[in-house]
Design an enzyme around this catalytic site. Structure first.
Site, mmCIF file in Angstrom:
data_model
loop_
_atom_site.group_PDB
_atom_site.id
_atom_site.type_symbol
_atom_site.label_atom_id
_atom_site.label_comp_id
_atom_site.label_asym_id
_atom_site.label_seq_id
_atom_site.Cartn_x
_atom_site.Cartn_y
_atom_site.Cartn_z
ATOM 1 N N PHE A 228 0.846 -1.201 0.000
ATOM 2 C CA PHE A 228 0.000 0.000 0.000
ATOM 3 C C PHE A 228 0.887 1.259 0.000
ATOM 4 O O PHE A 228 0.771 2.112 0.862
ATOM 5 C CB PHE A 228 -0.953 0.025 1.208
ATOM 6 N N CYS A 338 -5.584 2.598 10.196
ATOM 7 C CA CYS A 338 -5.974 4.011 10.327
ATOM 8 C C CYS A 338 -7.462 4.123 10.611
ATOM 9 O O CYS A 338 -8.050 5.186 10.479
ATOM 10 C CB CYS A 338 -5.586 4.792 9.080
#
Ligand code: SAH
Length: 394
Positions: A228, A338
């Site tokens: 990512f 997150c």
């Protein structure tokens, strides 16, 4: 001014300065109001607690701005909060160079619920996430222009948040010049091109600044897999830290393209950028016997609300298990979540479950969070959204 009266025995969090009044805590609202108005919040005995913006259509009915009855929420209020936010970034964190990028105002954490302002060199990018703030937008823009003299201010909209608040989706110049498609900024000695108009978030993931330093410190002599990667931040930090080799993976072609451009800008041509799915790539390497010494996993938000945590947990387990299978003995995993709704303890247990699934044991060496220009405010634990773990796999 209308008064929102809190139910008996429900006022304690607000006395301790939690800024969000949910509908379930409200007994009644006295007086007329329009959405976005300032309202007083009082306990069941009528005692003043604080003052904030109301939006009865939102789950968070009042966002508190001040606990001082005598503090008017006027232009001076915004000027003071902006000055305090700026002092943290410039005086304490040293983020005031002309090419710097940082988060200047982080909503509740800077006492301005519903307002996010990021600085990218000469430009500001603003996000408005409450009706109260959006009704005062022109004044907020005046204050920002006067304090910071930006070349321009661009407005972006966080889509999910806008819908929940009943706000329009606006992505447009709010003041001054239109920013170019690529603003060149410097973050910890690395150059990045930020596309503030179309990039993810407001262009870059500014919240990972400090964690990239951790990766740079750990990368020396290691083969690194940056899962990512987006615009290549961790991958570039790893090369700078002396990594032996770096593979950077993202499913978005725009991200890979931007990552390649950033690597080129910094003269870091050795990074192997791959446009692909992270799990499939990790599994492919595991099948072919390619092992890494350091794997970074920084997936997008997997749980949008507390209702999604269960589904997200399966995904975190699957991802982290694939990463651990791709590590050699003693390899390091730097893994993030997150999602505000996934708490640190839960995240740690997902990683442990992943380890069991992969037949490994993990030692947690460090716990990481968001960079300090995204401060966590003690009265509102929800402002802590980014969690990371540095683990060693045995
Ligand atoms: N680590 C980055 C930020 C990552 S943001 C930084 O430090 O800047 C999350 C990224 O995951 C996005 O760029 C998105 O395109 C990518 N992504 C989402 N799902 C993916 C998947 N299944 N495989 C690979 N990349 C994915």
């Amino acid at each position: 001014m209308a008064t929102v009266v809190i139910k008996p025995r429900r006022a304690k969090p607000f006395y301790f300065r939690h800024p969000w009044v949910f509908s379930g805590a409200i007994q009644r609202i006295e007086g007329d109001f329009a959405e976005g108005d300032l309202v007083d919040v009082a306990d069941a005995d009528g005692k003043f607690i604080g003052r904030g913006f109301i939006n009865s259509r939102s789950q968070i009915v009042v966002r508190l701005l001040t606990w001082d009855r005598d503090e008017p929420v006027d232009r001076g209020f915004f000027e003071r909060r902006v000055a305090a936010a700026r002092a943290l970034r410039e005086d304490v964190l040293g983020l005031a160079g002309p090419d710097d990028a940082c988060r200047l105002i982080f909503s509740e954490s800077d006492g301005l619920p519903g307002l996010i302002v990021d600085r990218y060199g000469a430009w500001l990018v603003i996000q408005v996430a409450s009706v109260g703030m959006s009704l005062r937008l022109e004044m907020v823009l005046d204050v920002l222009e006067q304090a910071l003299h930006p070349a321009g201010i661009y407005r972006r909209t966080i889509e999910g948040a806008a819908e929940r608040e009943g706000l329009p989706v606006v992505n447009a110049v709010a003041r001054g010049q239109e920013p170019p498609d690529a603003i060149r900024v410097k973050i910890d000695g690395l150059d990045f091109l930020a596309n503030v108009k179309h990039g993810q978030k407001t262009g870059l993931y500014l919240d990972q600044r400090a964690n990239r330093r951790v990766v740079a410190r750990l990368a020396s002599g290691r083969s690194v897999f940056d899962g990512f990667t987006y615009t290549g931040g961790f991958a570039m930090a790893a090369v700078r830290g002396g990594a032996k080799s770096v593979v950077a993976v993202d499913s978005s072609p725009q991200a890979i393209e931007a990552g390649r451009r950033n690597a080129e800008l910094n003269g870091l041509a050795s990074i192997e950028f791959v446009q692909a799915d992270v799990i499939e790539t990790l599994r492919g390497h595991a099948r072919s016997g390619r092992r890494f010494d350091l794997v970074i996993l920084d997936p997008p938000k997997l749980a949008r609300s507390s209702a999604h945590v269960r589904r997200a947990s399966a995904r975190y387990r699957e991802l982290n298990a694939a990463a651990l299978r791709g590590l050699g003995e003693g390899g390091l995993l730097v893994t993030f979540s997150c999602s505000q709704h996934v708490h640190e303890d839960a995240f740690e247990s997902f990683v442990n479950e992943a380890a069991c699934e992969a037949g490994r044991v993990v030692q947690t060496l460090e716990r990481l969070g968001q960079a300090p220009d995204h401060p966590v405010i003690a009265s509102c634990p929800e402002t802590r959204y980014l969690k990371g773990l540095v683990c060693r796999s045995l």
